[in-house]
Motif scaffolding. Structure first.
Motif, PDB file in Angstrom:
ATOM      1  N   GLY A  57     -28.928  -6.639 -70.647  1.00 57.56           N
ATOM      2  CA  GLY A  57     -29.188  -6.152 -71.990  1.00 57.56           C
ATOM      3  C   GLY A  57     -30.656  -5.919 -72.262  1.00 57.56           C
ATOM      4  N   PHE A  58     -31.496  -6.004 -71.244  1.00 52.45           N
ATOM      5  CA  PHE A  58     -32.931  -5.825 -71.443  1.00 52.45           C
ATOM      6  C   PHE A  58     -33.287  -4.341 -71.479  1.00 52.45           C
ATOM      7  N   ILE A  59     -32.722  -3.556 -70.568  1.00 48.58           N
ATOM      8  CA  ILE A  59     -32.997  -2.119 -70.526  1.00 48.58           C
ATOM      9  C   ILE A  59     -31.940  -1.353 -71.325  1.00 48.58           C
ATOM     10  N   VAL A  60     -30.686  -1.678 -71.100  1.00 52.36           N
ATOM     11  CA  VAL A  60     -29.575  -1.035 -71.803  1.00 52.36           C
ATOM     12  C   VAL A  60     -28.966  -2.076 -72.740  1.00 52.36           C
ATOM     13  N   ALA A  61     -28.873  -1.758 -74.025  1.00 52.98           N
ATOM     14  CA  ALA A  61     -28.325  -2.700 -75.000  1.00 52.98           C
ATOM     15  C   ALA A  61     -26.836  -2.921 -74.746  1.00 52.98           C
ATOM     16  N   LYS A  62     -26.333  -4.052 -75.211  1.00 48.34           N
ATOM     17  CA  LYS A  62     -24.928  -4.415 -74.987  1.00 48.34           C
ATOM     18  C   LYS A  62     -23.974  -3.354 -75.533  1.00 48.34           C
ATOM     19  N   ASP A  63     -24.286  -2.793 -76.675  1.00 48.34           N
ATOM     20  CA  ASP A  63     -23.396  -1.800 -77.279  1.00 48.34           C
ATOM     21  C   ASP A  63     -23.413  -0.470 -76.532  1.00 48.34           C
ATOM     22  N   ASP A  64     -24.429  -0.234 -75.697  1.00 44.43           N
ATOM     23  CA  ASP A  64     -24.529   1.024 -74.954  1.00 44.43           C
ATOM     24  C   ASP A  64     -23.973   0.943 -73.535  1.00 44.43           C
ATOM     25  N   ILE A  65     -23.600  -0.262 -73.080  1.00 44.38           N
ATOM     26  CA  ILE A  65     -23.022  -0.419 -71.745  1.00 44.38           C
ATOM     27  C   ILE A  65     -21.579   0.056 -71.791  1.00 44.38           C
ATOM     28  N   VAL A  66     -21.167   0.833 -70.789  1.00 42.26           N
ATOM     29  CA  VAL A  66     -19.791   1.315 -70.756  1.00 42.26           C
ATOM     30  C   VAL A  66     -18.822   0.137 -70.676  1.00 42.26           C
ATOM     31  N   SER A  67     -17.629   0.321 -71.214  1.00 38.92           N
ATOM     32  CA  SER A  67     -16.696  -0.796 -71.393  1.00 38.92           C
ATOM     33  C   SER A  67     -16.306  -1.477 -70.092  1.00 38.92           C
ATOM     34  N   TRP A  87     -18.378  -6.919 -68.203  1.00 43.78           N
ATOM     35  CA  TRP A  87     -18.334  -8.177 -67.450  1.00 43.78           C
ATOM     36  C   TRP A  87     -19.697  -8.489 -66.858  1.00 43.78           C
ATOM     37  N   GLY A  88     -20.425  -7.467 -66.427  1.00 42.37           N
ATOM     38  CA  GLY A  88     -21.756  -7.663 -65.864  1.00 42.37           C
ATOM     39  C   GLY A  88     -22.738  -8.197 -66.889  1.00 42.37           C
ATOM     40  N   TYR A  89     -22.556  -7.774 -68.140  1.00 45.36           N
ATOM     41  CA  TYR A  89     -23.412  -8.280 -69.212  1.00 45.36           C
ATOM     42  C   TYR A  89     -23.189  -9.775 -69.409  1.00 45.36           C
ATOM     43  N   TYR A  90     -21.942 -10.193 -69.403  1.00 43.88           N
ATOM     44  CA  TYR A  90     -21.642 -11.592 -69.693  1.00 43.88           C
ATOM     45  C   TYR A  90     -21.881 -12.528 -68.514  1.00 43.88           C
ATOM     46  N   ILE A  91     -21.998 -12.013 -67.289  1.00 44.75           N
ATOM     47  CA  ILE A  91     -22.314 -12.905 -66.176  1.00 44.75           C
ATOM     48  C   ILE A  91     -23.806 -12.895 -65.841  1.00 44.75           C
ATOM     49  N   SER A  92     -24.570 -12.034 -66.483  1.00 45.19           N
ATOM     50  CA  SER A  92     -26.005 -11.957 -66.207  1.00 45.19           C
ATOM     51  C   SER A  92     -26.729 -13.137 -66.855  1.00 45.19           C
ATOM     52  N   PRO A  93     -27.480 -13.908 -66.077  1.00 42.36           N
ATOM     53  CA  PRO A  93     -28.207 -15.039 -66.662  1.00 42.36           C
ATOM     54  C   PRO A  93     -29.331 -14.607 -67.605  1.00 42.36           C
ATOM     55  N   VAL A 101     -31.155  -7.622 -88.720  1.00 40.80           N
ATOM     56  CA  VAL A 101     -31.121  -6.180 -88.447  1.00 40.80           C
ATOM     57  C   VAL A 101     -31.697  -5.905 -87.064  1.00 40.80           C
ATOM     58  N   LEU A 102     -32.825  -6.548 -86.743  1.00 36.75           N
ATOM     59  CA  LEU A 102     -33.436  -6.351 -85.424  1.00 36.75           C
ATOM     60  C   LEU A 102     -32.504  -6.829 -84.310  1.00 36.75           C
ATOM     61  N   LEU A 103     -31.849  -7.952 -84.517  1.00 34.28           N
ATOM     62  CA  LEU A 103     -30.907  -8.456 -83.505  1.00 34.28           C
ATOM     63  C   LEU A 103     -29.705  -7.530 -83.366  1.00 34.28           C
ATOM     64  N   ALA A 104     -29.151  -7.092 -84.479  1.00 35.96           N
ATOM     65  CA  ALA A 104     -27.968  -6.227 -84.438  1.00 35.96           C
ATOM     66  C   ALA A 104     -28.279  -4.857 -83.840  1.00 35.96           C
ATOM     67  N   SER A 105     -29.496  -4.361 -84.042  1.00 33.30           N
ATOM     68  CA  SER A 105     -29.842  -3.039 -83.514  1.00 33.30           C
ATOM     69  C   SER A 105     -29.903  -3.031 -81.993  1.00 33.30           C
ATOM     70  N   ARG A 106     -30.149  -4.189 -81.370  1.00 31.36           N
ATOM     71  CA  ARG A 106     -30.160  -4.284 -79.904  1.00 31.36           C
ATOM     72  C   ARG A 106     -28.865  -4.871 -79.351  1.00 31.36           C
ATOM     73  N   GLY A 107     -27.874  -5.096 -80.202  1.00 35.40           N
ATOM     74  CA  GLY A 107     -26.588  -5.595 -79.742  1.00 35.40           C
ATOM     75  C   GLY A 107     -26.597  -7.075 -79.395  1.00 35.40           C
ATOM     76  N   MET A 108     -27.516  -7.844 -79.965  1.00 34.90           N
ATOM     77  CA  MET A 108     -27.584  -9.275 -79.683  1.00 34.90           C
ATOM     78  C   MET A 108     -26.777 -10.045 -80.714  1.00 34.90           C
ATOM     79  N   PHE A 109     -26.601 -11.332 -80.453  1.00 34.19           N
ATOM     80  CA  PHE A 109     -25.889 -12.180 -81.385  1.00 34.19           C
ATOM     81  C   PHE A 109     -26.733 -12.340 -82.649  1.00 34.19           C
ATOM     82  N   VAL A 110     -26.109 -12.279 -83.815  1.00 33.68           N
ATOM     83  CA  VAL A 110     -26.849 -12.378 -85.080  1.00 33.68           C
ATOM     84  C   VAL A 110     -26.707 -13.748 -85.716  1.00 33.68           C
ATOM     85  N   ASP A 111     -26.034 -14.657 -85.054  1.00 32.98           N
ATOM     86  CA  ASP A 111     -25.896 -16.030 -85.546  1.00 32.98           C
ATOM     87  C   ASP A 111     -26.524 -16.973 -84.537  1.00 32.98           C
TER      88      ASP A 111
END
Length: 121
Positions: free
Chosen positions: A52-62, A66-72, A107-117
């Motif tokens: 999620g550093f280069i490509v945001a979570k919301d922009d990764i193809v469906s 899985w690669g997003y969630y296993i990446s440390p 807003v900044l967290l949501a714009s990059r697809g990160m957790f907001v809580d």
């Protein structure tokens, strides 16, 4: 020293340990320098792309979620960003109507697809 500073430093130590462990593993698996350089470059590419550093979570193809969630790196980056942007200095009200979040930090967290809580959903 406030508790948020301790959490921030602990997050940095965790990300450092992840990177150190990854490259020590690559060095142990491949003893030849050319192979180590190739594997290290490929590993960094995967970690940065899927974290999620280069490509945001919301922009990764469906089919690659899985690669997003296993990446440390994803866990370290989210921990550091959530710790920073949920601080009181980012609690100004949101005036941007494009993102439905109450504060500027969220807003900044949501714009990059990160957790907001402060916890993972």
């Amino acid at each position: 020293m406030c508790a948020c500073t301790f959490v921030f430093e602990t997050d940095y130590v965790g990300v450092n340990q992840m990177a150190l462990s990854l490259f020590r593993f690559i060095a142990a698996v491949s003893r030849i320098q050319v192979v180590s350089n190739s594997l290290g470059t490929f590993a960094m590419l995967l970690v940065l792309l899927l974290g999620g550093f280069i490509v945001a979570k919301d922009d990764i193809v469906s089919w690659m979620k899985w690669g997003y969630y296993i990446s440390p790196l994803m866990y370290g980056q989210n921990a550091i960003a959530v710790n920073e942007f949920l601080d009181e200095r980012w609690n100004d009200p949101n005036t941007d109507t494009r993102i439905d979040q109450p504060t500027v930090g969220k807003v900044l967290l949501a714009s990059r697809g990160m957790f907001v809580d402060g916890y993972m959903k």
